[in-house]
Design an enzyme around this catalytic site. Structure first.
Site, PDB file in Angstrom:
ATOM      1  N   GLU A  49     -30.096  28.718  15.839  1.00 46.66           N
ATOM      2  CA  GLU A  49     -29.995  27.649  16.893  1.00 46.66           C
ATOM      3  C   GLU A  49     -31.005  27.977  17.786  1.00 46.66           C
ATOM      4  O   GLU A  49     -31.943  28.783  18.193  1.00 46.66           O
ATOM      5  CB  GLU A  49     -28.836  28.512  17.300  1.00 46.66           C
ATOM      6  CG  GLU A  49     -27.388  27.940  16.825  1.00 46.66           C
ATOM      7  CD  GLU A  49     -26.245  29.666  17.053  1.00 46.66           C
ATOM      8  OE1 GLU A  49     -26.513  29.418  17.787  1.00 46.66           O
ATOM      9  OE2 GLU A  49     -25.712  29.674  16.155  1.00 46.66           O
ATOM     10  N   LYS A  80     -31.960  29.016  21.679  1.00 49.23           N
ATOM     11  CA  LYS A  80     -31.485  29.811  22.974  1.00 49.23           C
ATOM     12  C   LYS A  80     -31.080  29.522  24.297  1.00 49.23           C
ATOM     13  O   LYS A  80     -32.148  28.864  24.768  1.00 49.23           O
ATOM     14  CB  LYS A  80     -31.855  31.148  22.813  1.00 49.23           C
ATOM     15  CG  LYS A  80     -31.727  32.109  23.427  1.00 49.23           C
ATOM     16  CD  LYS A  80     -32.888  33.851  23.159  1.00 49.23           C
ATOM     17  CE  LYS A  80     -32.163  34.484  24.210  1.00 49.23           C
ATOM     18  NZ  LYS A  80     -31.838  34.393  24.997  1.00 49.23           N
ATOM     19  N   ASP A  95     -30.627  29.459  28.123  1.00 57.03           N
ATOM     20  CA  ASP A  95     -31.108  29.755  29.234  1.00 57.03           C
ATOM     21  C   ASP A  95     -29.688  29.713  30.072  1.00 57.03           C
ATOM     22  O   ASP A  95     -30.422  28.686  31.386  1.00 57.03           O
ATOM     23  CB  ASP A  95     -32.439  29.560  29.853  1.00 57.03           C
ATOM     24  CG  ASP A  95     -33.102  31.122  30.247  1.00 57.03           C
ATOM     25  OD1 ASP A  95     -32.140  32.009  30.000  1.00 57.03           O
ATOM     26  OD2 ASP A  95     -33.604  30.565  31.034  1.00 57.03           O
ATOM     27  N   TYR A 131     -21.523  28.511  20.952  1.00 57.62           N
ATOM     28  CA  TYR A 131     -21.928  29.096  19.931  1.00 57.62           C
ATOM     29  C   TYR A 131     -21.121  30.225  19.321  1.00 57.62           C
ATOM     30  O   TYR A 131     -21.455  30.605  17.925  1.00 57.62           O
ATOM     31  CB  TYR A 131     -23.461  29.636  20.272  1.00 57.62           C
ATOM     32  CG  TYR A 131     -23.176  30.699  21.422  1.00 57.62           C
ATOM     33  CD1 TYR A 131     -22.729  31.808  21.177  1.00 57.62           C
ATOM     34  CD2 TYR A 131     -24.280  30.433  22.552  1.00 57.62           C
ATOM     35  CE1 TYR A 131     -23.372  32.458  22.126  1.00 57.62           C
ATOM     36  CE2 TYR A 131     -24.183  30.779  23.807  1.00 57.62           C
ATOM     37  CZ  TYR A 131     -23.909  32.280  23.509  1.00 57.62           C
ATOM     38  OH  TYR A 131     -23.752  32.960  24.685  1.00 57.62           O
ATOM     39  N   LYS A 165     -38.165  34.636  21.275  1.00 61.33           N
ATOM     40  CA  LYS A 165     -38.206  34.371  22.504  1.00 61.33           C
ATOM     41  C   LYS A 165     -40.011  33.659  22.088  1.00 61.33           C
ATOM     42  O   LYS A 165     -41.100  34.030  22.177  1.00 61.33           O
ATOM     43  CB  LYS A 165     -38.159  35.195  23.600  1.00 61.33           C
ATOM     44  CG  LYS A 165     -37.094  36.156  23.513  1.00 61.33           C
ATOM     45  CD  LYS A 165     -35.772  35.388  25.074  1.00 61.33           C
ATOM     46  CE  LYS A 165     -36.581  36.307  25.663  1.00 61.33           C
ATOM     47  NZ  LYS A 165     -35.606  36.454  27.491  1.00 61.33           N
ATOM     48  N   CYS A 184     -52.694  29.348  62.739  1.00 60.56           N
ATOM     49  CA  CYS A 184     -51.747  28.172  62.597  1.00 60.56           C
ATOM     50  C   CYS A 184     -52.936  26.780  62.371  1.00 60.56           C
ATOM     51  O   CYS A 184     -53.294  26.311  62.909  1.00 60.56           O
ATOM     52  CB  CYS A 184     -50.657  27.291  63.271  1.00 60.56           C
ATOM     53  SG  CYS A 184     -50.419  26.279  62.709  1.00 60.56           S
ATOM     54  N   CYS A 189     -51.327  24.423  64.475  1.00 58.61           N
ATOM     55  CA  CYS A 189     -51.686  23.559  65.422  1.00 58.61           C
ATOM     56  C   CYS A 189     -52.357  24.880  66.883  1.00 58.61           C
ATOM     57  O   CYS A 189     -52.126  25.020  67.787  1.00 58.61           O
ATOM     58  CB  CYS A 189     -50.068  23.946  66.382  1.00 58.61           C
ATOM     59  SG  CYS A 189     -48.965  25.532  66.155  1.00 58.61           S
ATOM     60  N   CYS A 227     -46.041  30.556  61.803  1.00 57.53           N
ATOM     61  CA  CYS A 227     -45.760  29.669  62.866  1.00 57.53           C
ATOM     62  C   CYS A 227     -44.694  29.897  64.257  1.00 57.53           C
ATOM     63  O   CYS A 227     -44.441  29.581  63.642  1.00 57.53           O
ATOM     64  CB  CYS A 227     -46.438  28.675  62.519  1.00 57.53           C
ATOM     65  SG  CYS A 227     -46.775  27.135  64.488  1.00 57.53           S
ATOM     66  N   CYS A 247     -45.596  23.020  67.137  1.00 50.95           N
ATOM     67  CA  CYS A 247     -46.211  22.454  65.718  1.00 50.95           C
ATOM     68  C   CYS A 247     -45.966  21.471  65.085  1.00 50.95           C
ATOM     69  O   CYS A 247     -45.085  21.535  64.788  1.00 50.95           O
ATOM     70  CB  CYS A 247     -46.121  23.341  64.648  1.00 50.95           C
ATOM     71  SG  CYS A 247     -46.645  23.447  63.436  1.00 50.95           S
TER      72      CYS A 247
END
Ligand code: IVH
Length: 672
Positions: A116, A118, A120, A232, A319, A413, A416, A431, A437
Site C-alpha cells: 500500500e 504510506k 503522510d 487501511y 521509506k 536593509c 532602505c 528591518c 521601508c
C-alpha cells in the site's frame, strides 16, 4: 403527510451522501459546489422545521460548531502500534525471509503481502457502534489517545454510518467495528490554508497542518480546512476469508476511501516492482506519500506473529530516501517580508528534483549560511523530503571552483539602508523601519489585496512595485486616493486597466469586517483570529482602544497574539491609517448594529462551554450581542456568566472555582 416529509429528508440525505462520494472518493463530481450547497441548505431547512426528523448520521451533523476546550482521553481496544521503518531494499528482503521462517514454524499457508502507499498524515481510529460513528480518537501514546470525534465528523470521507447488515459484527465482542487510517490534506488544500495564514504562522508541511487542525477546539474551523481520511485497517466485521486484501475491498464497499492503489504481491520481485513503480509516480499524486507499507495478507497469522513493543511483525514500511540533486548556488538575495523579517533566499542553477524544477530555496536565516559554510558559485546538494520547499543540505567542497566569493550578509536593509536588528530570543534579523521601508510597504499592500483579505485581483505584484516605487502608495490607505490620470501614466497601464483597478478598489470598500481586520496584516492575526475579533468587537475603533488583557479574553486568542494586536494599534501610524481608511469610505465595523432587542445582557460578559442543542455558537453569540452583552473566551474573575451546554469543557470547572455564575441552556433561553 409526516411520512412524506420523512421520505423527502431521507432521499435528500442519500443524494447528498452520493454526491459527497462522487466528489471525494471517485473524483467524478456530477454537480457544482453551488448546487451541492443548495441541497445541503434544503436539508438543513427541512430538519430545522421538523426537528423530529433529525438523525445522528445526517450530513448536516458534520459541522458541530461545538467548542471543546480539552479532549477527553480514551483507551484503544487494541494498542495502536507504529511500523518498523526501513530505507533499504535489503531489509525488505530480510523482512520477507523472516516472514517465511515464521510462517513455516507457525504452519502458515502463503506469504502473500499487500503493498500500500504510506500516507503522510496523522493516524486515527474510528469506532462504529450499531453502524453509527460514535467515537474517533488520535493514536496518542498508542494505548490511549484523545477523543476528537467532533473534529473527525467534519471530514467528508469519514462515513457517519456504515452498513454492517450483511456481516457478522462479532470480533470486538460488543458489535463494535473499528476502522483505522490516516487523516491527511491534499497539497492544494494545504497551500490554500497556508496562504490564508500570516507568514509567521505557516505550517511547514501538510502533516503538521493536519496534526494542528485535528487539535483545534472549534470544529467549524476544522471543517473549513478540507481534510481527508484514508482507511487501511478494519476490525470487527468478520469477513470469512480473513485476508487483508479483501478487508480493503470491504472498506471501500462500506463507503471508505482507501486510495485504491494497493496491490497483492506474491514475492519479493513483485514488492520491488511496486516500490520502484511508485518512486516516481508518487510525485503526481495530489497528496504526499513518503513510502510503501507491506502487510502480510493472511490476517489470521497477525496475532500469532505478534508485535515488538512498538511495531507488529507482520508489517513493515519502506521509506523513499529524500530526493537530492546537485546544482550551483548562483546568488543569495535577502528578502524583507511584510513584517520586516530578513530571509536569505538561494538562487540556484535550475535543476530537476522530485518531479519539479527547482531554482530557489530558502536558507531560513543568517546562521544557516555560516553553518553550511556556503559561498557563491559553490556546488551544493539540495534535498526535498516531505517538505514542500527544498533546502540546501551541504556544500560539495571537493568541487569548489576558483571563483567562489563569500555571501555578503548585510548589516543594513538592502531596500532602505536601515541598520538591521536582531531581537533577543529570535533567530531572525529585522528591518526596524516599519513605516518607510518600501519592501515592507509592498508586502503589506500585497497582503491587503490578497484573496482572503480584500481580494483586489487587479492589484498584482508588478503594479504594487510601481505604486510603491513611485511613492504613490505609502500605506494601504493611499490605495483609495489613487486617481485615474496618475494610474494612466504608469508603465503598462492603459485607461481600461486603470478603470478596472479603481472599480475593484471601490468594490473592496464593502468587504466584510473580519476581512478588513485580517487585511491590516497584524502579526499573528490570520483569518480565524480575525473572525473571532470581528465577533467580539463592533468596530476597529473599539478594538484599537482595547487593552491587552481584554483582547486576551476573546475566544482562541492567547497572550502573545493579544500583545501583538495591542502593539499594532499603539504603534506609529495605526491611528492615522484607520483615519485614512475611514475617510476613504471603509466602514471598519461589523454589520449595522440593529437596535438592541432588549438590554437583558447589558454589561455582562458571557462564555459558552459545551454544545448547545438549539443554537450553534455564532447564533448564540449574536443573541447575546443583540441584548447588550459581550462574548469572551476565557473564564476570569470578571466573567459575568457561563452558559454550560452538553459535555462542557474545563471552563465549567474553572467558573465554579472562581464563583462565576453558571446557567443551563434553558436558563439562557429564559434570560433572552
Ligand atoms: S498500517 C500496525 N498502513 O504510518 C500497523 N499505516 O510509520 C498500523 N501509515 O502509524 C499502520 N499509511 O500512521 C498503515 N497504508 C498504511 C499507512 C500507515 C500511513 C502511518 C500510520 C502508522 C505510521 C507508521
Amino acid at each position: 403527510m409526516a411520512g412524506g416529509i420523512r421520505e423527502t429528508a431521507a432521499a435528500l440525505r442519500r443524494e447528498i451522501e452520493r454526491h459527497n462520494r462522487l466528489y471525494y472518493i471517485e473524483a467524478k463530481p456530477e454537480i457544482s459546489d453551488f448546487e451541492f450547497d443548495r441541497l445541503l441548505e434544503k436539508l438543513v431547512a427541512l430538519e430545522k422545521e421538523h426537528p423530529e426528523l433529525l438523525v445522528p448520521d445526517s450530513p448536516t451533523q458534520r459541522v458541530g460548531g461545538a467548542i471543546t476546550r480539552t479532549f477527553p482521553a480514551v483507551a484503544h481496544a487494541e494498542p495502536m502500534l507504529s511500523l518498523a521503518n526501513t530505507y533499504s531494499l535489503d531489509e525488505i528482503a530480510e523482512f520477507c525471509k523472516r516472514l517465511k521462517k515464521l510462517l513455516e514454524e507457525e504452519g502458515g499457508r502463503s506469504m502473500d503481502t499487500v503493498a500500500e502507499l504510506k500516507f503522510d498524515g496523522v493516524a486515527v481510529s474510528l469506532l462504529y457502534r450499531d453502524g453509527l460513528l460514535f467515537r474517533g480518537a488520535t493514536r496518542g501514546d498508542g494505548m490511549q489517545g484523545d477523543d476528537i470525534t467532533a473534529n473527525l465528523r467534519t471530514i467528508p470521507t469519514v462515513p457517519l454510518r456504515i452498513d454492517g447488515t450483511d456481516h457478522d459484527l462479532s470480533a470486538l465482542g460488543t458489535g463494535d467495528v473499528e476502522v483505522r487510517g490516516e487523516v491527511f490534506m491534499l497539497k492544494e488544500d494545504f497551500n490554500r490554508l497556508n496562504d490564508s495564514r500570516p507568514e509567521e504562522d505557516r505550517f511547514a508541511n501538510p502533516r503538521n497542518a493536519t496534526a494542528g487542525t485535528l487539535k483545534l477546539q472549534d470544529s467549524s474551523e476544522v471543517a473549513c480546512r478540507r481534510m481527508r481520511f484514508v482507511a487501511y485497517w478494519l476490525k470487527g466485521l468478520d469477513d470469512e476469508t480473513a485476508v487483508h486484501f479483501s478487508r480493503l475491498e470491504l472498506l471501500e464497499k462500506l463507503g471508505f476511501y482507501t486510495g485504491g492503489n494497493y496491490r497483492l504481491c506474491r514475492n519479493l520481485g513483485e514488492i520491488g516492482h511496486f516500490i520502484e513503480e511508485w518512486s516516481e509516480k508518487r510525485w503526481k499524486l495530489p497528496f504526499e506519500t513518503d513510502g510503501v507499507v507491506l502487510k502480510l495478507n493472511d490476517v489470521r497469522l497477525w496475532d500469532r506473529l505478534g508485535a515488538t513493543s512498538k511495531s507488529p511483525r507482520w508489517a513493515i514500511a519502506y521509506k523513499y530516501p529524500a530526493q537530492q540533486a546537485e546544482t550551483v548556488l548562483r546568488e543569495v538575495v535577502f528578502q524583507i517580508g511584510r513584517l520586516g523579517t530578513v530571509t536569505p533566499v538561494a538562487e540556484l542553477e535550475p535543476v530537476k528534483l522530485a518531479g519539479s524544477t527547482v531554482s530557489r530555496s530558502t536558507l531560513h536565516n543568517f546562521d544557516e549560511i555560516g553553518r553550511l559554510g556556503v559561498m557563491i558559485n559553490d556546488r551544493v546538494v539540495i534535498e526535498k523530503s516531505g517538505e514542500v520547499i527544498p533546502k540546501i543540505l551541504s556544500v560539495v567542497l571537493d568541487k569548489r571552483p576558483a571563483d567562489v566569493r563569500p555571501v555578503d550578509v548585510p548589516e543594513t536593509c538592502p531596500e532602505c539602508g536601515t541598520l538591521l536588528v536582531k531581537p533577543e530570543n529570535e533567530v531572525s534579523w529585522y528591518c526596524p523601519n516599519e513605516r518607510e521601508c518600501p519592501a515592507q510597504i509592498r508586502g503589506r499592500v500585497l497582503h491587503f489585496a490578497s484573496r482572503d483579505a480584500m481580494d483586489i485581483r487587479t492589484l498584482g505584484k508588478a503594479l504594487v512595485d510601481q505604486l510603491v516605487g513611485l511613492r504613490l502608495v505609502k500605506d494601504v490607505g493611499d490605495l483609495y486616493y489613487l486617481q485615474q490620470p496618475q494610474l494612466e501614466r504608469l508603465g503598462r497601464m492603459g485607461p481600461k486597466s486603470a478603470q478596472n483597478l479603481l472599480r475593484a478598489l471601490d468594490e473592496s470598500r464593502t468587504k466584510s469586517f473580519d476581512r478588513q481586520i485580517y487585511a491590516l496584516g497584524i502579526r499573528h492575526v490570520g483569518r480565524a483570529t480575525a473572525r473571532e475579533l470581528a465577533i467580539a468587537y463592533p468596530s476597529l475603533d473599539h478594538l484599537a482602544r482595547a487593552g491587552e488583557d481584554e483582547i486576551a479574553m476573546v475566544p482562541d486568542i492567547g497572550p502573545v497574539v493579544a500583545r501583538s494586536i495591542h502593539d499594532y494599534f499603539s504603534g506609529p501610524g495605526a491611528r492615522e491609517l484607520l483615519g485614512k481608511l475611514r475617510d476613504a469610505g471603509l466602514k471598519l465595523c461589523g454589520p449595522e448594529k440593529k437596535a438592541l432587542v432588549n438590554r437583558n445582557f447589558e454589561g455582562i460578559s458571557v462564555i459558552f462551554t459545551g454544545t448547545l442543542s438549539r443554537y450553534d455558537r455564532q447564533k448564540a453569540s449574536d443573541l447575546v450581542l443583540e441584548r447588550g452583552g459581550r462574548i469572551v473566551g476565557s473564564v476570569s474573575g470578571k466573567t459575568g456568566l457561563v452558559v454550560a451546554g452538553n459535555e462542557p469543557g474545563s471552563k465549567l470547572a474553572k467558573a465554579r472555582k472562581l464563583g462565576v455564575r453558571v446557567i443551563s441552556e434553558d436558563e439562557f433561553e429564559a434570560m433572552l
